[in-house]
Design a protein around this motif. Structure first.
Motif, PDB file in Angstrom:
ATOM      1  N   ASP A 119      44.730  51.665  36.789  1.00 23.07           N
ATOM      2  CA  ASP A 119      45.183  51.285  38.134  1.00 23.07           C
ATOM      3  C   ASP A 119      44.031  50.704  38.946  1.00 23.07           C
ATOM      4  OD1 ASP A 119      48.038  52.735  38.530  1.00 23.07           O
ATOM      5  OD2 ASP A 119      46.738  53.922  37.238  1.00 23.07           O
ATOM      6  N   MET A 120      42.843  51.285  38.740  1.00 27.31           N
ATOM      7  CA  MET A 120      41.658  50.864  39.489  1.00 27.31           C
ATOM      8  C   MET A 120      40.495  50.723  38.532  1.00 27.31           C
ATOM      9  SD  MET A 120      42.191  51.811  42.896  1.00 27.31           S
ATOM     10  CE  MET A 120      43.659  52.467  43.606  1.00 27.31           C
ATOM     11  N   LEU A 121      39.642  49.768  38.815  1.00 22.01           N
ATOM     12  CA  LEU A 121      38.420  49.616  38.029  1.00 22.01           C
ATOM     13  C   LEU A 121      37.286  49.295  39.001  1.00 22.01           C
ATOM     14  CD1 LEU A 121      37.984  47.693  34.710  1.00 22.01           C
ATOM     15  CD2 LEU A 121      36.387  47.311  36.587  1.00 22.01           C
ATOM     16  N   SER A 122      36.235  50.102  38.930  1.00 24.98           N
ATOM     17  CA  SER A 122      35.100  49.840  39.832  1.00 24.98           C
ATOM     18  C   SER A 122      33.865  49.505  39.027  1.00 24.98           C
ATOM     19  CB  SER A 122      34.820  51.056  40.715  1.00 24.98           C
ATOM     20  OG  SER A 122      34.606  52.203  39.923  1.00 24.98           O
ATOM     21  N   LEU A 144      43.250  46.283  33.357  1.00 21.81           N
ATOM     22  CA  LEU A 144      43.995  46.645  34.580  1.00 21.81           C
ATOM     23  C   LEU A 144      45.490  46.339  34.451  1.00 21.81           C
ATOM     24  CD1 LEU A 144      41.594  45.450  37.410  1.00 21.81           C
ATOM     25  CD2 LEU A 144      42.518  47.762  37.198  1.00 21.81           C
ATOM     26  N   LYS A 145      46.277  47.184  35.114  1.00 18.61           N
ATOM     27  CA  LYS A 145      47.711  46.892  35.234  1.00 18.61           C
ATOM     28  C   LYS A 145      47.885  45.699  36.176  1.00 18.61           C
ATOM     29  CE  LYS A 145      49.022  51.772  35.186  1.00 18.61           C
ATOM     30  NZ  LYS A 145      49.638  52.863  35.958  1.00 18.61           N
ATOM     31  N   PRO A 146      48.971  44.944  36.056  1.00 25.56           N
ATOM     32  CA  PRO A 146      49.228  43.906  37.069  1.00 25.56           C
ATOM     33  C   PRO A 146      49.268  44.573  38.446  1.00 25.56           C
ATOM     34  CG  PRO A 146      50.737  43.693  35.223  1.00 25.56           C
ATOM     35  CD  PRO A 146      50.003  44.990  35.016  1.00 25.56           C
ATOM     36  N   GLY A 147      48.591  43.995  39.405  1.00 26.83           N
ATOM     37  CA  GLY A 147      48.522  44.615  40.741  1.00 26.83           C
ATOM     38  C   GLY A 147      47.387  45.628  40.862  1.00 26.83           C
ATOM     39  N   GLY A 148      46.705  45.911  39.746  1.00 26.32           N
ATOM     40  CA  GLY A 148      45.592  46.875  39.766  1.00 26.32           C
ATOM     41  C   GLY A 148      44.407  46.334  40.558  1.00 26.32           C
ATOM     42  N   MET A 149      43.566  47.269  41.014  1.00 25.54           N
ATOM     43  CA  MET A 149      42.485  46.880  41.928  1.00 25.54           C
ATOM     44  C   MET A 149      41.128  46.893  41.243  1.00 25.54           C
ATOM     45  SD  MET A 149      44.419  46.935  44.641  1.00 25.54           S
ATOM     46  CE  MET A 149      43.131  46.506  45.735  1.00 25.54           C
ATOM     47  N   VAL A 150      40.301  45.912  41.590  1.00 27.53           N
ATOM     48  CA  VAL A 150      38.919  45.941  41.143  1.00 27.53           C
ATOM     49  C   VAL A 150      38.016  46.087  42.377  1.00 27.53           C
ATOM     50  CG1 VAL A 150      38.815  43.414  40.904  1.00 27.53           C
ATOM     51  CG2 VAL A 150      37.130  44.768  39.771  1.00 27.53           C
ATOM     52  N   ALA A 213      39.190  34.370  37.139  1.00 27.26           N
ATOM     53  CA  ALA A 213      39.508  35.384  36.119  1.00 27.26           C
ATOM     54  C   ALA A 213      40.871  36.042  36.369  1.00 27.26           C
ATOM     55  CB  ALA A 213      38.406  36.434  36.078  1.00 27.26           C
ATOM     56  N   GLY A 214      41.621  35.539  37.375  1.00 27.53           N
ATOM     57  CA  GLY A 214      42.991  36.041  37.581  1.00 27.53           C
ATOM     58  C   GLY A 214      43.122  37.123  38.642  1.00 27.53           C
ATOM     59  N   PHE A 215      42.165  37.158  39.569  1.00 26.69           N
ATOM     60  CA  PHE A 215      42.228  38.144  40.651  1.00 26.69           C
ATOM     61  C   PHE A 215      42.411  37.455  41.992  1.00 26.69           C
ATOM     62  CE2 PHE A 215      39.667  40.148  37.327  1.00 26.69           C
ATOM     63  CZ  PHE A 215      40.300  41.378  37.206  1.00 26.69           C
ATOM     64  N   GLU A 216      43.006  38.192  42.916  1.00 27.83           N
ATOM     65  CA  GLU A 216      43.116  37.717  44.294  1.00 27.83           C
ATOM     66  C   GLU A 216      42.151  38.570  45.132  1.00 27.83           C
ATOM     67  OE1 GLU A 216      46.512  37.950  47.825  1.00 27.83           O
ATOM     68  OE2 GLU A 216      46.836  38.871  45.856  1.00 27.83           O
ATOM     69  N   VAL A 217      41.203  37.915  45.785  1.00 27.92           N
ATOM     70  CA  VAL A 217      40.232  38.686  46.573  1.00 27.92           C
ATOM     71  C   VAL A 217      40.876  39.095  47.894  1.00 27.92           C
ATOM     72  CG1 VAL A 217      37.978  38.623  47.720  1.00 27.92           C
ATOM     73  CG2 VAL A 217      38.270  37.521  45.490  1.00 27.92           C
ATOM     74  N   LEU A 218      40.870  40.406  48.179  1.00 25.46           N
ATOM     75  CA  LEU A 218      41.535  40.915  49.376  1.00 25.46           C
ATOM     76  C   LEU A 218      40.567  41.232  50.498  1.00 25.46           C
ATOM     77  CD1 LEU A 218      43.961  43.500  47.708  1.00 25.46           C
ATOM     78  CD2 LEU A 218      44.474  41.157  48.358  1.00 25.46           C
ATOM     79  N   TYR A 219      39.346  41.612  50.123  1.00 25.54           N
ATOM     80  CA  TYR A 219      38.432  42.128  51.154  1.00 25.54           C
ATOM     81  C   TYR A 219      36.984  41.951  50.726  1.00 25.54           C
ATOM     82  CZ  TYR A 219      36.479  45.516  54.463  1.00 25.54           C
ATOM     83  OH  TYR A 219      35.767  46.112  55.470  1.00 25.54           O
ATOM     84  N   ILE A 232      36.789  43.702  47.171  1.00 20.81           N
ATOM     85  CA  ILE A 232      37.984  44.324  46.599  1.00 20.81           C
ATOM     86  C   ILE A 232      38.963  43.212  46.232  1.00 20.81           C
ATOM     87  CG2 ILE A 232      39.916  45.898  46.997  1.00 20.81           C
ATOM     88  CD1 ILE A 232      38.112  47.512  48.760  1.00 20.81           C
ATOM     89  N   ALA A 233      39.417  43.244  44.993  1.00 25.46           N
ATOM     90  CA  ALA A 233      40.334  42.200  44.515  1.00 25.46           C
ATOM     91  C   ALA A 233      41.493  42.872  43.776  1.00 25.46           C
ATOM     92  CB  ALA A 233      39.589  41.235  43.606  1.00 25.46           C
ATOM     93  N   ARG A 234      42.590  42.125  43.681  1.00 25.95           N
ATOM     94  CA  ARG A 234      43.774  42.646  42.999  1.00 25.95           C
ATOM     95  C   ARG A 234      44.117  41.740  41.822  1.00 25.95           C
ATOM     96  NH1 ARG A 234      48.066  45.014  46.293  1.00 25.95           N
ATOM     97  NH2 ARG A 234      47.659  43.456  47.877  1.00 25.95           N
TER      98      ARG A 234
END
Ligand SMILES: C[S@@+](CC[C@H](N)C(=O)[O-])C[C@H]1O[C@@H](n2cnc3c(N)ncnc32)[C@H](O)[C@@H]1O
Length: 237
Positions: A119-122, A144-150, A213-219, A232-234
């Motif tokens: 769900d999360m990867l840091s 990561l699962k789809p929608g999972g957070m990095v 790499a397929g992430f959306e940067v949120l913050y 933080i990206a999803r």
């Protein structure tokens, strides 16, 4: 020795004094950055239970401890918390500190976990050490699962430093190698730190690589004179 092997062997060497040097050099301010990374990611994810959190480049396990404590504070249940790092020395210290945590010896580019299981990867102060960074980001996406957070915490390169940024650079380039070198008796390892930041990415470039790499940067936020940056990206659905 290849560059990546050299980096890992350097961490093996400094592992016994890593925590002490870290505490003195960061003066404890990294606590706020780590806490914020966990809290923000939980907030964006919005679930009260998660299957798995993976901390890549976990080192001696401090970020895992933060995940556990912040989950408890937010009443989020976590089924599995895993730390992954290629340095046996760093993980060895981690196991002594946190005997009930699950650790795996592996690099960011080859994480021994199933597709879409986390769900999360840091990765805190670790992405700079991953020589094949694009391969690492692709691996984060796989796990990561789809929608999972990095969640990335890192010392990023600052192209146009402000006055405070220059103070930071002086601290990083001149003071820190001396202090870290004195504590660890390995000056070279602590000279690697400013050099690796200088050769690293700006925040904007890191964001671009995440998007590719397929992430959306949120913050994104830079803390303490821009010493540290939180991203933080999803994973896109
Ligand atoms: C500065 S330490 C950070 C440790 C920990 N995350 C923390 O916040 O204290 C960097 C870590 O990156 C690890 N590392 C080096 N190369 C790596 C790679 N290719 N993949 C994953 N981790 C790596 C090192 O072994 C080391 O434990």
């Amino acid at each position: 020795m290849k560059k990546q092997e050299k980096i890992v062997s350097m961490f093996d060497d400094i592992a016994p004094t890593y925590d002490k040097a870290n505490r003195i050099m960061s003066m404890g301010v990294d606590r706020t950055w780590r806490r914020k990374g966990c809290d923000k990611a939980f907030g964006y994810y919005g679930k009260s239970s998660v299957d798995m959190i993976v901390d890549v480049a976990c080192g001696t396990g401090d970020m895992m401890d933060y995940w556990q404590r912040r989950a408890k504070a937010a009443e989020i249940s976590v089924d599995r918390l895993v730390g992954v790092d290629p340095s046996e020395g760093m993980v060895g210290v981690g196991k002594e500190k946190f005997s009930d945590f699950e650790f795996m010896i592996a690099p960011a580019t080859d994480i021994p976990l199933e597709n879409e299981s986390a769900d999360m990867l840091s990765i805190s102060y670790g992405i700079r050490n991953v020589v094949e960074r694009q391969k690492g980001l692709a691996e984060f996406n796989r796990v990561l699962k789809p929608g999972g957070m990095v969640v990335i915490l890192e010392f990023m390169k600052n192209e146009n430093p402000s006055f405070l940024g220059k103070i930071r650079d002086f601290y990083m380039n001149s003071i820190l190698p001396k202090v870290g070198g004195f504590i660890s008796k390995n000056r070279e390892a602590y000279e690697y730190l400013p050099n690796s930041i200088e050769g690293f990415l700006t925040v904007a470039k890191m964001q671009d690589e995440l998007e590719e790499a397929g992430f959306e940067v949120l913050y994104t936020e830079s803390f303490s004179m821009d010493i540290s940056t939180l991203i933080i990206a999803r994973k896109k659905q």
